[in-house]
Design an enzyme around this catalytic site. Structure first.
Site, PDB file in Angstrom:
ATOM      1  CB  SER A   1      30.900  33.370  35.539  1.00  0.00           C
ATOM      2  OG  SER A   1      30.009  34.357  35.052  1.00  0.00           O
ATOM      3  N   GLY A   2      29.995  35.003  38.488  1.00  0.00           N
ATOM      4  CA  GLY A   2      30.261  36.227  39.235  1.00  0.00           C
ATOM      5  C   GLY A   2      30.680  35.965  40.681  1.00  0.00           C
TER       6      GLY A   2
ATOM      7  CG  LEU B   1      19.116  36.982  32.916  1.00  0.00           C
ATOM      8  CD1 LEU B   1      19.597  38.136  33.793  1.00  0.00           C
ATOM      9  CD2 LEU B   1      17.766  36.500  33.403  1.00  0.00           C
TER      10      LEU B   1
ATOM     11  CG  LEU C   1      22.985  35.134  42.422  1.00  0.00           C
ATOM     12  CD1 LEU C   1      24.242  34.528  43.028  1.00  0.00           C
ATOM     13  CD2 LEU C   1      22.259  35.983  43.455  1.00  0.00           C
TER      14      LEU C   1
ATOM     15  CD  GLN D   1      25.765  46.439  32.942  1.00  0.00           C
ATOM     16  OE1 GLN D   1      26.846  46.169  33.511  1.00  0.00           O
ATOM     17  NE2 GLN D   1      25.136  47.572  33.142  1.00  0.00           N
ATOM     18  CB  SER D   2      26.352  43.729  38.248  1.00  0.00           C
ATOM     19  OG  SER D   2      27.704  43.436  37.970  1.00  0.00           O
TER      20      SER D   2
ATOM     21  CB  THR E   1      20.978  46.806  44.115  1.00  0.00           C
ATOM     22  OG1 THR E   1      21.949  47.824  44.393  1.00  0.00           O
ATOM     23  CG2 THR E   1      20.054  47.336  43.035  1.00  0.00           C
TER      24      THR E   1
ATOM     25  CD  GLU F   1      23.910  52.272  43.010  1.00  0.00           C
ATOM     26  OE1 GLU F   1      23.588  53.032  42.098  1.00  0.00           O
ATOM     27  OE2 GLU F   1      24.732  52.572  43.881  1.00  0.00           O
TER      28      GLU F   1
ATOM     29  CE1 TYR G   1      22.848  46.590  38.539  1.00  0.00           C
ATOM     30  CE2 TYR G   1      22.688  48.230  40.274  1.00  0.00           C
ATOM     31  CZ  TYR G   1      22.849  46.919  39.884  1.00  0.00           C
ATOM     32  OH  TYR G   1      23.010  45.935  40.836  1.00  0.00           O
TER      33      TYR G   1
ATOM     34  CE  LYS H   1      20.332  44.145  39.605  1.00  0.00           C
ATOM     35  NZ  LYS H   1      20.350  42.722  39.960  1.00  0.00           N
TER      36      LYS H   1
ATOM     37  NE  ARG I   1      32.189  44.505  44.323  1.00  0.00           N
ATOM     38  CZ  ARG I   1      30.965  44.791  43.894  1.00  0.00           C
ATOM     39  NH1 ARG I   1      30.323  43.970  43.074  1.00  0.00           N
ATOM     40  NH2 ARG I   1      30.349  45.867  44.331  1.00  0.00           N
TER      41      ARG I   1
HETATM   42  P1  NAP Z   1      28.966  40.059  39.029  1.00  0.00           P
HETATM   43  O1  NAP Z   1      30.203  39.520  39.655  1.00  0.00           O
HETATM   44  O2  NAP Z   1      29.076  41.218  38.109  1.00  0.00           O
HETATM   45  O3  NAP Z   1      28.242  38.851  38.276  1.00  0.00           O
HETATM   46  C1  NAP Z   1      27.186  39.066  37.382  1.00  0.00           C
HETATM   47  C2  NAP Z   1      26.880  37.765  36.695  1.00  0.00           C
HETATM   48  O4  NAP Z   1      25.793  37.959  35.772  1.00  0.00           O
HETATM   49  C3  NAP Z   1      28.052  37.193  35.884  1.00  0.00           C
HETATM   50  O5  NAP Z   1      28.083  35.807  36.090  1.00  0.00           O
HETATM   51  C4  NAP Z   1      27.644  37.513  34.449  1.00  0.00           C
HETATM   52  O6  NAP Z   1      28.186  36.629  33.488  1.00  0.00           O
HETATM   53  C5  NAP Z   1      26.139  37.314  34.546  1.00  0.00           C
HETATM   54  N1  NAP Z   1      25.399  37.921  33.433  1.00  0.00           N
HETATM   55  C6  NAP Z   1      25.510  39.177  32.976  1.00  0.00           C
HETATM   56  N2  NAP Z   1      24.679  39.372  31.938  1.00  0.00           N
HETATM   57  C7  NAP Z   1      24.036  38.198  31.746  1.00  0.00           C
HETATM   58  C8  NAP Z   1      23.054  37.772  30.803  1.00  0.00           C
HETATM   59  N3  NAP Z   1      22.586  38.572  29.851  1.00  0.00           N
HETATM   60  N4  NAP Z   1      22.590  36.489  30.898  1.00  0.00           N
HETATM   61  C9  NAP Z   1      23.083  35.638  31.821  1.00  0.00           C
HETATM   62  N5  NAP Z   1      24.018  35.990  32.722  1.00  0.00           N
HETATM   63  C10 NAP Z   1      24.487  37.258  32.678  1.00  0.00           C
HETATM   64  O7  NAP Z   1      27.906  40.473  40.145  1.00  0.00           O
HETATM   65  P2  NAP Z   1      27.876  40.109  41.718  1.00  0.00           P
HETATM   66  O8  NAP Z   1      28.660  41.140  42.448  1.00  0.00           O
HETATM   67  O9  NAP Z   1      28.149  38.671  41.908  1.00  0.00           O
HETATM   68  O10 NAP Z   1      26.350  40.431  42.035  1.00  0.00           O
HETATM   69  C11 NAP Z   1      25.343  39.438  41.851  1.00  0.00           C
HETATM   70  C12 NAP Z   1      23.995  40.111  41.687  1.00  0.00           C
HETATM   71  O11 NAP Z   1      23.712  40.938  42.810  1.00  0.00           O
HETATM   72  C13 NAP Z   1      23.877  41.043  40.477  1.00  0.00           C
HETATM   73  O12 NAP Z   1      22.556  40.925  39.995  1.00  0.00           O
HETATM   74  C14 NAP Z   1      24.089  42.437  41.043  1.00  0.00           C
HETATM   75  O13 NAP Z   1      23.432  43.407  40.258  1.00  0.00           O
HETATM   76  C15 NAP Z   1      23.449  42.277  42.406  1.00  0.00           C
HETATM   77  N6  NAP Z   1      23.974  43.099  43.485  1.00  0.00           N
HETATM   78  C16 NAP Z   1      25.316  43.087  43.749  1.00  0.00           C
HETATM   79  C17 NAP Z   1      25.799  43.832  44.810  1.00  0.00           C
HETATM   80  C18 NAP Z   1      27.273  43.837  45.143  1.00  0.00           C
HETATM   81  O14 NAP Z   1      27.683  44.728  45.901  1.00  0.00           O
HETATM   82  N7  NAP Z   1      28.045  42.858  44.699  1.00  0.00           N
HETATM   83  C19 NAP Z   1      24.917  44.563  45.621  1.00  0.00           C
HETATM   84  C20 NAP Z   1      23.551  44.510  45.326  1.00  0.00           C
HETATM   85  C21 NAP Z   1      23.079  43.768  44.270  1.00  0.00           C
HETATM   86  P3  NAP Z   1      29.603  36.933  32.754  1.00  0.00           P
HETATM   87  O15 NAP Z   1      30.648  36.429  33.712  1.00  0.00           O
HETATM   88  O16 NAP Z   1      29.505  36.141  31.513  1.00  0.00           O
HETATM   89  O17 NAP Z   1      29.674  38.407  32.541  1.00  0.00           O
HETATM   90  O1  G4F Z   2      32.411  49.980  43.021  1.00  0.00           O
HETATM   91  P1  G4F Z   2      31.352  50.711  42.303  1.00  0.00           P
HETATM   92  O2  G4F Z   2      31.379  50.673  40.815  1.00  0.00           O
HETATM   93  O3  G4F Z   2      29.981  50.181  42.898  1.00  0.00           O
HETATM   94  P2  G4F Z   2      28.497  50.787  42.923  1.00  0.00           P
HETATM   95  O4  G4F Z   2      28.278  51.776  41.867  1.00  0.00           O
HETATM   96  O5  G4F Z   2      28.219  51.225  44.317  1.00  0.00           O
HETATM   97  O6  G4F Z   2      27.626  49.508  42.559  1.00  0.00           O
HETATM   98  C1  G4F Z   2      27.866  48.251  43.158  1.00  0.00           C
HETATM   99  O7  G4F Z   2      27.092  48.136  44.326  1.00  0.00           O
HETATM  100  C2  G4F Z   2      25.671  48.162  44.104  1.00  0.00           C
HETATM  101  C3  G4F Z   2      25.013  48.031  45.472  1.00  0.00           C
HETATM  102  O8  G4F Z   2      24.760  49.306  46.018  1.00  0.00           O
HETATM  103  C4  G4F Z   2      25.303  47.005  43.183  1.00  0.00           C
HETATM  104  F1  G4F Z   2      23.959  47.001  42.993  1.00  0.00           F
HETATM  105  C5  G4F Z   2      26.026  47.145  41.867  1.00  0.00           C
HETATM  106  O9  G4F Z   2      25.734  46.012  41.043  1.00  0.00           O
HETATM  107  C6  G4F Z   2      27.524  47.165  42.132  1.00  0.00           C
HETATM  108  O10 G4F Z   2      27.913  45.911  42.648  1.00  0.00           O
HETATM  109  O11 G4F Z   2      31.378  52.250  42.727  1.00  0.00           O
HETATM  110  C7  G4F Z   2      31.324  52.644  44.084  1.00  0.00           C
HETATM  111  C8  G4F Z   2      31.630  54.125  44.183  1.00  0.00           C
HETATM  112  C9  G4F Z   2      30.790  55.016  43.265  1.00  0.00           C
HETATM  113  O12 G4F Z   2      30.378  56.151  43.997  1.00  0.00           O
HETATM  114  C10 G4F Z   2      31.744  55.440  42.166  1.00  0.00           C
HETATM  115  O13 G4F Z   2      31.461  56.714  41.603  1.00  0.00           O
HETATM  116  O14 G4F Z   2      32.981  54.319  43.778  1.00  0.00           O
HETATM  117  C11 G4F Z   2      33.040  55.474  42.943  1.00  0.00           C
HETATM  118  N1  G4F Z   2      34.247  55.386  42.125  1.00  0.00           N
HETATM  119  C12 G4F Z   2      35.281  56.276  42.162  1.00  0.00           C
HETATM  120  N2  G4F Z   2      36.210  55.932  41.298  1.00  0.00           N
HETATM  121  C13 G4F Z   2      34.543  54.450  41.222  1.00  0.00           C
HETATM  122  C14 G4F Z   2      35.777  54.799  40.678  1.00  0.00           C
HETATM  123  N3  G4F Z   2      33.874  53.347  40.813  1.00  0.00           N
HETATM  124  C15 G4F Z   2      34.460  52.554  39.881  1.00  0.00           C
HETATM  125  N4  G4F Z   2      33.814  51.424  39.489  1.00  0.00           N
HETATM  126  N5  G4F Z   2      35.671  52.882  39.312  1.00  0.00           N
HETATM  127  C16 G4F Z   2      36.378  53.993  39.681  1.00  0.00           C
HETATM  128  O15 G4F Z   2      37.459  54.260  39.169  1.00  0.00           O
END
Ligand code: NAP
Ligand code: G4F
Length: 344
Positions: free
Chosen positions: A11-12, A60, A81, A84-85, A126, A128, A150, A154, A185
């Site tokens: 769903s993500g 999970l 994928l 809790q992201s 990630t 992170e 987080y 990870k 997103r």
């Molecule tokens: P996302 O949109 O937040 O999707 C996360 C997914 O995980 C959702 O489908 C969510 O389901 C599911 N989920 C959460 N808790 C769960 C649980 N307990 N059991 C089963 N499913 C669960 O994240 P994304 O941006 O697609 O990212 C995908 C993966 O890549 C994540 O693991 C994230 O940490 C990692 N990642 C993302 C980025 C990024 O920039 N996008 C970068 C590096 C790594 P619900 O819809 O029900 O909440």
């Molecule tokens: O968009 P963010 O919440 O993403 P963040 O923390 O970089 O994490 C995302 O990317 C990671 C990969 O490096 C993934 F692993 C993780 O699952 C996720 O997808 O925040 C980005 C930046 C941070 O520095 C935060 O402090 O934006 C800054 N920020 C400023 N104002 C904010 C806000 N972030 C959020 N979410 N909301 C704000 O109002």
């Protein structure tokens, strides 16, 4: 025979793009979703593929559920994928985050080992993990320094993935993906919060919005580009780790400026720190302010990836620039708002 993939976190954002990519490669897709009253499928709907994914309830936290899903589906490949992201959310729910993002991954690996060690596994690691980076840009060998529950969770998931490869011979890879964004997103992440809020302001549905630290820098790419790298990793003879990024790093403020301009705003910034704000010059109104409540207890100030290894071995490169990404997201949200869609 069609290859079968099980995608957790269907769903993500990434689940949607990866499904689309694998369907084009003629895979049979099982989408693992968290059981709620109904699965969240708006992203699959917008991509027009919701009817092509077989949905399976998956949690999970629950080893017996994971074991039976993997046993019943018998996939060739698992893309983990689910997580809790939200980084900020992990400070509020650290133990839950560790249970899901760390131990949850171990549960999937253990189930693969028990059911069929031939199943190939992708773990969503990630950038992170680098936290306070020890070098610029970051590579697969840059030391890790997690800055949140987080990223600490990870890190466990990343190292246990490598351990199951080395100990039990699993084909288990980890993609160290830097921030990747898109029109799909989650609305709580900063880029989408910005584009959805700007679109609502432009349409007259919102007056202003608040942000936290707008000076942190991220290496931002387009999510649709990134899912192909996940697949490439599982097609290699040897499992491994790869950095997936663009190589460029930009502040949130730069993203705001580009996104705002692409839907016709002319912003003027004033003030400093928590007193900084942006005015929409055309309307003479304050539309962005800073609120400390969005700051993190410990921040990741700057990330920038080096994709030399992915380029050389996977033949992978990003195609969408930072400027294109900001425009794509802003325009997409404005179109949604104009068409009366509720932004989710
Ligand atoms: P996302 O949109 O937040 O999707 C996360 C997914 O995980 C959702 O489908 C969510 O389901 C599911 N989920 C959460 N808790 C769960 C649980 N307990 N059991 C089963 N499913 C669960 O994240 P994304 O941006 O697609 O990212 C995908 C993966 O890549 C994540 O693991 C994230 O940490 C990692 N990642 C993302 C980025 C990024 O920039 N996008 C970068 C590096 C790594 P619900 O819809 O029900 O909440
Ligand atoms: O968009 P963010 O919440 O993403 P963040 O923390 O970089 O994490 C995302 O990317 C990671 C990969 O490096 C993934 F692993 C993780 O699952 C996720 O997808 O925040 C980005 C930046 C941070 O520095 C935060 O402090 O934006 C800054 N920020 C400023 N104002 C904010 C806000 N972030 C959020 N979410 N909301 C704000 O109002």
């Amino acid at each position: 025979m069609k290859k079968r993939a099980l995608i957790t976190g269907i769903s993500g954002q990434d689940g949607a793009f990866l499904s689309q990519f694998l369907l084009e490669k003629n895979y049979e897709i099982y989408g693992a979703y968290r059981r709620s009253s109904s699965p969240i499928t708006w992203r699959l709907n917008e991509l027009g593929i919701d009817g092509d994914v077989k949905m399976v309830p998956f949690e999970l936290l629950d080893y017996s559920n994971i074991l039976s899903v993997i046993g019943e589906v018998q996939p060739d490949e698992i893309y983990n994928l689910a997580a809790q992201s939200f980084v900020k959310g992990s400070f509020e729910k650290p133990i839950y985050t560790a249970d899901v993002d760390a131990v949850g991954v171990l549960k999937v690996l253990e189930a693969i080992r028990v059911v069929n060690p031939e199943i190939k596994f992708y773990q969503a690691s990630t950038s992170e993990l680098f936290g306070v980076p020890k070098e610029f840009p970051q590579t697969e060998t840059t030391p890790f320094y997690p800055r949140s529950p987080y990223s600490a969770a990870k890190l466990f998931a990343h190292t246990i993935t490598i351990n199951y490869r080395e100990a039990y011979g699993l084909h288990a890879s980890a993609g160290i993906l830097f921030n990747h964004e898109s029109e799909f997103r989650g609305i709580g992440f900063v880029t989408r919060k910005i584009t959805s809020s700007l679109a609502s302001i432009k349409q007259g549905n919102l007056d202003s919005f608040e942000l936290g630290n707008i000076y942190s820098k991220r290496d931002w790419g387009y999510a649709k580009d990134y899912v192909s790298a996940m697949w490439e990793m599982l097609q290699q003879e040897k499992a491994d780790e790869y950095v997936i990024a663009t190589g460029e790093s930009h502040t949130i403020k730069e993203f705001i400026t580009l996104a705002a301009a692409s839907i016709g705003f002319d912003l003027e910034w004033s003030g400093e720190g928590v007193n900084e704000y942006a005015i929409d010059k055309k309307r003479g109104k304050k539309i962005i302010t800073i609120n400390e409540k969005y700051f993190r207890p410990s921040e990741v100030d700057m990330l920038q990836g080096d994709i030399s290894k992915a380029k050389e071995i996977l033949g992978w490169e990003p195609t969408v620039t930072f400027e294109q990404l900001a425009e794509k997201m802003a325009v997409s949200d404005y179109e949604r708002v104009k068409n009366g869609k509720r932004l989710v």
